[in-house]
Design a protein around this motif. Structure first.
Motif, short mmCIF file in Angstrom:
data_model
loop_
_atom_site.label_atom_id
_atom_site.label_comp_id
_atom_site.label_asym_id
_atom_site.label_seq_id
_atom_site.Cartn_x
_atom_site.Cartn_y
_atom_site.Cartn_z
N GLY A 1 11.56 4.91 -3.21
CA GLY A 1 10.19 5.19 -2.90
C GLY A 1 9.72 4.33 -1.72
O GLY A 1 8.57 4.16 -1.21
N SER A 2 10.59 3.40 -1.31
CA SER A 2 10.02 2.34 -0.25
C SER A 2 10.44 2.79 1.19
O SER A 2 11.24 3.82 1.41
CB SER A 2 11.11 1.10 -0.59
N THR B 1 -2.45 6.49 2.25
CA THR B 1 -2.73 5.05 1.62
C THR B 1 -2.99 4.22 2.77
O THR B 1 -3.24 2.84 2.52
CB THR B 1 -1.71 4.49 0.76
N LYS C 1 0.87 -1.21 0.04
CA LYS C 1 -0.04 -0.02 0.05
C LYS C 1 0.91 1.23 0.02
O LYS C 1 0.40 2.34 -0.45
CB LYS C 1 -0.98 -0.07 1.30
N CYS C 2 2.10 1.27 0.49
CA CYS C 2 2.83 2.31 0.75
C CYS C 2 3.29 2.96 -0.54
O CYS C 2 3.93 2.33 -1.65
CB CYS C 2 3.91 2.05 1.51
N THR C 3 3.07 4.27 -0.79
CA THR C 3 3.60 4.78 -2.26
C THR C 3 4.67 5.79 -1.88
O THR C 3 5.01 6.41 -2.92
CB THR C 3 2.21 5.72 -2.59
N LEU D 1 5.11 8.59 -0.10
CA LEU D 1 4.90 10.02 -0.12
C LEU D 1 5.71 10.69 0.85
O LEU D 1 6.03 11.86 0.73
CB LEU D 1 3.32 10.31 -0.04
#
Length: 63
Positions: free
Chosen positions: A30-31, A56, A9-11, A13
């Motif tokens: 981005g992780s 998210t 789910k993690c984007t 941000l």
């Protein structure tokens, strides 16, 4: 207590990182990386704010 990350789910941000930069770190790809495994109970409100800031819903705080 600890934070659980749903990496699916993690984007990346970084809103959680903006609240608690010593606990959360968004990597170049981005992780999300957790910098702390066990959260001190005195920081519950701060970490809950970071968890709640995730658009998210990729984070959970568990005892």
């Amino acid at each position: 207590m600890r934070v659980i990350v749903d990496h699916a789910k993690c984007t990346g941000l970084g809103l959680c990182e903006s609240v608690a930069e010593d606990v959360f770190e968004v990597q170049e790809d981005g992780s999300l990386r957790l910098l702390v495994q066990e959260i001190c109970p005195s920081r519950r409100a701060e970490i809950q704010e970071a968890v709640d800031s995730c658009p998210t819903e990729a984070l959970r705080l568990v005892d």
